[in-house]
Design an enzyme around this catalytic site. Structure first.
Site, PDB file in Angstrom:
ATOM      1  N   ASN A 140       0.885  -1.172   0.000  1.00 36.95           N
ATOM      2  CA  ASN A 140       0.000   0.000   0.000  1.00 36.95           C
ATOM      3  C   ASN A 140       0.917   1.214   0.000  1.00 36.95           C
ATOM      4  O   ASN A 140       1.614   1.467   0.988  1.00 36.95           O
ATOM      5  CB  ASN A 140      -0.922  -0.020   1.222  1.00 36.95           C
ATOM      6  CG  ASN A 140      -1.818   1.217   1.270  1.00 36.95           C
ATOM      7  OD1 ASN A 140      -1.424   2.304   0.862  1.00 36.95           O
ATOM      8  ND2 ASN A 140      -3.037   1.044   1.774  1.00 36.95           N
ATOM      9  N   GLU A 149      -4.003   1.954  -2.854  1.00 36.00           N
ATOM     10  CA  GLU A 149      -4.091   3.401  -2.617  1.00 36.00           C
ATOM     11  C   GLU A 149      -3.246   4.196  -3.616  1.00 36.00           C
ATOM     12  O   GLU A 149      -2.383   4.973  -3.236  1.00 36.00           O
ATOM     13  CB  GLU A 149      -3.716   3.746  -1.171  1.00 36.00           C
ATOM     14  CG  GLU A 149      -4.823   3.378  -0.182  1.00 36.00           C
ATOM     15  CD  GLU A 149      -4.808   4.253   1.068  1.00 36.00           C
ATOM     16  OE1 GLU A 149      -5.438   5.325   1.016  1.00 36.00           O
ATOM     17  OE2 GLU A 149      -4.194   3.881   2.081  1.00 36.00           O
ATOM     18  N   ASP A 206      -4.016  -4.865   1.200  1.00 40.50           N
ATOM     19  CA  ASP A 206      -4.275  -4.242   2.491  1.00 40.50           C
ATOM     20  C   ASP A 206      -5.682  -4.658   2.908  1.00 40.50           C
ATOM     21  O   ASP A 206      -6.656  -4.175   2.327  1.00 40.50           O
ATOM     22  CB  ASP A 206      -4.151  -2.721   2.360  1.00 40.50           C
ATOM     23  CG  ASP A 206      -4.509  -1.993   3.642  1.00 40.50           C
ATOM     24  OD1 ASP A 206      -4.823  -2.658   4.643  1.00 40.50           O
ATOM     25  OD2 ASP A 206      -4.486  -0.745   3.637  1.00 40.50           O
ATOM     26  N   ASN A 211      -6.901  -4.277   5.952  1.00 42.86           N
ATOM     27  CA  ASN A 211      -7.370  -3.447   7.061  1.00 42.86           C
ATOM     28  C   ASN A 211      -7.951  -4.283   8.197  1.00 42.86           C
ATOM     29  O   ASN A 211      -8.916  -3.873   8.862  1.00 42.86           O
ATOM     30  CB  ASN A 211      -8.379  -2.397   6.561  1.00 42.86           C
ATOM     31  CG  ASN A 211      -7.688  -1.105   6.133  1.00 42.86           C
ATOM     32  OD1 ASN A 211      -6.876  -0.553   6.868  1.00 42.86           O
ATOM     33  ND2 ASN A 211      -7.990  -0.636   4.938  1.00 42.86           N
ATOM     34  N   ASP A 256      -1.530  -6.038   6.245  1.00 44.68           N
ATOM     35  CA  ASP A 256      -1.288  -6.354   4.827  1.00 44.68           C
ATOM     36  C   ASP A 256      -0.921  -7.825   4.740  1.00 44.68           C
ATOM     37  O   ASP A 256      -0.011  -8.287   5.443  1.00 44.68           O
ATOM     38  CB  ASP A 256      -0.167  -5.480   4.284  1.00 44.68           C
ATOM     39  CG  ASP A 256      -0.512  -4.002   4.376  1.00 44.68           C
ATOM     40  OD1 ASP A 256      -1.090  -3.470   3.418  1.00 44.68           O
ATOM     41  OD2 ASP A 256      -0.235  -3.400   5.448  1.00 44.68           O
ATOM     42  N   ASP A 271       2.885   4.768   4.811  1.00 43.95           N
ATOM     43  CA  ASP A 271       2.677   4.261   6.177  1.00 43.95           C
ATOM     44  C   ASP A 271       2.647   2.725   6.208  1.00 43.95           C
ATOM     45  O   ASP A 271       2.667   2.137   7.290  1.00 43.95           O
ATOM     46  CB  ASP A 271       1.435   4.869   6.841  1.00 43.95           C
ATOM     47  CG  ASP A 271       0.213   4.931   5.945  1.00 43.95           C
ATOM     48  OD1 ASP A 271       0.324   4.631   4.734  1.00 43.95           O
ATOM     49  OD2 ASP A 271      -0.861   5.277   6.454  1.00 43.95           O
ATOM     50  N   HIS A 272       2.640   2.085   5.020  1.00 40.96           N
ATOM     51  CA  HIS A 272       2.707   0.624   4.921  1.00 40.96           C
ATOM     52  C   HIS A 272       4.050   0.204   4.308  1.00 40.96           C
ATOM     53  O   HIS A 272       4.670   0.985   3.581  1.00 40.96           O
ATOM     54  CB  HIS A 272       1.608   0.090   4.002  1.00 40.96           C
ATOM     55  CG  HIS A 272       0.212   0.347   4.475  1.00 40.96           C
ATOM     56  ND1 HIS A 272      -0.623  -0.662   4.925  1.00 40.96           N
ATOM     57  CD2 HIS A 272      -0.513   1.491   4.539  1.00 40.96           C
ATOM     58  CE1 HIS A 272      -1.801  -0.142   5.248  1.00 40.96           C
ATOM     59  NE2 HIS A 272      -1.766   1.157   5.028  1.00 40.96           N
TER      60      HIS A 272
END
Length: 264
Positions: free
Chosen positions: A7, A34, A149, A151, A220, A249-250
DNA sequence: ATGGTAGACCATCTA
């Protein structure tokens, strides 16, 4: 064969990092989530110049997914066919391998925002639709890998501070059940098929020095069908890109499939 | 309880 997921939270900002990463990690397929850009802004040339091809489902501002591949993919599918959704969260393609066709799916599952919100209900609905589609897809493509991802942190061991996160979005029981319902289809969480370091995470909030404190979650995942799992020899998280300037951030997760023994 | 940061986009929304 190596399959990876990342991501990247805006392909526009992260493109140089993705290209650098591919140069250092020449995987056969990289699933991105994303993208945060519309179809016409996808930087296809940047990938073809380094010997990759791409299929993507873009969207302005939010969401967007892609699969970057060495070879050309066939039977490309955007989004969940039976779920009317303007949010671009799924792209699937079929790759050639020594074992025959392999279905590779990049998935960006909804975040859910907060328990009980409209977005949380949407997340659970979306997982139901995903499960239903995957059941059919597994019939058509027994060798299937869905990376992305999700989530969802599947268990407390996937959470830096489980007590602090009790009942919160990303770890709530309905979300974990939704994730578990995918495993019931015969998919396995490749990362957990191997010995791993404790406190292995794939995402850290940008805020409060979360990465420095390793205050992360493992959300993930690489899920492999029963036909593929026996060939998986490794599944690792590459934390290195989180130390880049302007990191996502991933971080990437990479699964290795070794078909040599089966073909010998 | 709130806010902290980042990205898209110029006021907030999403994560």
């Amino acid at each position: 064969m190596k399959l990876a997921t990342w991501n990247i939270n805006s392909l526009k900002v992260r493109l140089p990092q993705v290209l650098d990463w591919l140069a250092a990690n020449p995987v056969d397929a990289l699933c991105l989530q994303e993208l945060k850009l519309p179809d016409e802004k996808f930087p296809l040339e940047a990938f073809t110049e380094i010997g990759y091809q791409a299929n993507w489902a873009g969207q302005k501002t939010y969401n967007g997914v892609a699969v970057i591949t060495r070879g050309a993919g066939t039977d490309v599918q955007r989004n969940l066919p039976a779920y009317d959704d303007h949010q671009q969260r799924i792209i699937a393609t079929t790759l050639d391998s020594p074992m025959g066709d392999i279905r590779v799916i990049s998935a960006y599952c909804p975040n859910g925002q907060s328990i009980g919100s409209d977005k949380y209900e949407y997340k659970l609905e979306w997982f139901k639709a995903l499960r239903s589609w995957l059941r059919d897809e597994l019939q058509r493509y027994p060798r299937l890998a869905i990376l992305g991802d999700y989530n969802v942190a599947p268990k407390d061991e996937d959470v830096h501070d489980p007590l602090k996160w009790i009942g919160d979005v990303l770890v709530s029981e309905p979300e974990r059940e939704a994730f578990g319902s995918l495993l019931e289809l015969g998919l396995s969480d490749a990362f957990r098929q191997f010995e791993q370091e404790e406190k292995s995470f794939t995402w850290w909030d940008y805020r409060r020095y979360a990465f420095r404190r390793n205050a992360g979650l493992r959300i993930d995942h690489v899920l492999l069908s029963q036909a593929l799992q026996p060939y998986c020899t490794a599944c690792v998280i590459d934390k290195a890109p989180r130390a880049n300037e302007q990191p996502s951030d991933h971080v990437p997760v990479i699964a290795t499939l070794d078909f040599a023994a089966a073909l010998a």
